[in-house]
Write a protein that holds these residues in place. Structure first.
Motif, short mmCIF file in Angstrom:
data_model
loop_
_atom_site.label_atom_id
_atom_site.label_comp_id
_atom_site.label_asym_id
_atom_site.label_seq_id
_atom_site.Cartn_x
_atom_site.Cartn_y
_atom_site.Cartn_z
N HIS A 34 0.36 -7.22 10.20
CA HIS A 34 1.81 -6.59 10.55
C HIS A 34 2.42 -7.96 11.30
CE1 HIS A 34 0.84 -2.40 9.66
NE2 HIS A 34 -0.34 -2.65 10.00
N HIS A 79 -1.06 2.67 11.72
CA HIS A 79 -0.37 1.36 11.70
C HIS A 79 0.37 0.99 10.40
CE1 HIS A 79 -3.50 -0.52 9.72
NE2 HIS A 79 -4.30 0.41 10.62
N HIS A 138 1.24 -5.80 5.56
CA HIS A 138 1.67 -4.69 5.39
C HIS A 138 2.64 -4.21 4.27
CE1 HIS A 138 3.62 -0.99 7.94
NE2 HIS A 138 2.91 -0.52 6.80
N ASP A 150 7.10 -6.55 6.51
CA ASP A 150 6.33 -7.38 7.43
C ASP A 150 4.80 -7.60 6.88
OD1 ASP A 150 5.89 -4.50 8.19
OD2 ASP A 150 4.51 -5.41 9.55
ZN LIG Z 1 3.77 -3.24 9.90
#
Ligand SMILES: [Zn+2]
Length: 170
Positions: A34, A79, A138, A150
């Motif tokens: 990320h 996440h 991500h 991202d």
């Molecule tokens: Zn992320």
């Protein structure tokens, strides 16, 4: 290039309350990379330490290469959010390790060499602990596609050579 094979990685610990148990019998086989979209490590630490944010990652790597651990790898960090792998599996948090890179995610903010060196060292250490089959951005596993961007500038050459011995079969 000085090959500093950091077998004993140094971490700063800044625990997050935003985690829970991984499901029984699910093996960790994925790393999700990320970008924080926050400008500083301090902001990330505060965000992940806040129970209201309901987000975390296992690690954050600062631009100077400092590695922070927020959640133990044997727990599920929060996440990836709503997510789906190419192989159809959803709930990517169940079977992944999340690594955040401090970066504005605007396409201009660079990923300095120190940060990528630490990323490589961290990935190496995760590969020792888990049979990792996938390293994804991500944006590659966010669901629906396009929900996340991202890390903008994600580059497989950061780590592809580390994966070959592990992923040649897939
Ligand atoms: Zn992320």
């Amino acid at each position: 290039m000085a090959s500093s094979d950091r077998s004993s990685l140094e971490f700063e610990s800044h625990p997050s309350p935003n985690f829970d148990e991984r499901p029984d019998g699910v093996a960790v086989d994925t790393i999700v990379i990320h970008a924080t979209a926050l400008a500083s490590l301090d902001q990330v630490i505060r965000h992940f330490a806040d129970p209201v944010s309901k987000v975390s990652s296992h690690y954050t790597i600062d631009k100077n290469g400092t590695i922070v651990c927020h959640v133990s790898e044997d727990k599920r960090a929060w996440h990836a959010g709503q997510s789906k792998m190419k192989d159809g599996r959803t709930e990517v948090n169940d079977f992944s390790v999340g690594i955040e890179l401090v970066n504005l995610n605007d396409g201009f903010d660079p990923f300095p060499e120190f940060q990528i060196e630490s990323l490589r060292a961290l990935i190496k250490s995760v590969l020792i602990r888990h049979s990792i089959k996938n390293i994804v951005a991500h944006y590659e596993c966010a669901d629906p596609p396009g929900r996340k961007s991202d890390p903008v500038g994600f580059d497989r050459t950061w780590f592809n050579d580390l994966l070959e011995p592990y992923c040649g079969r897939s």
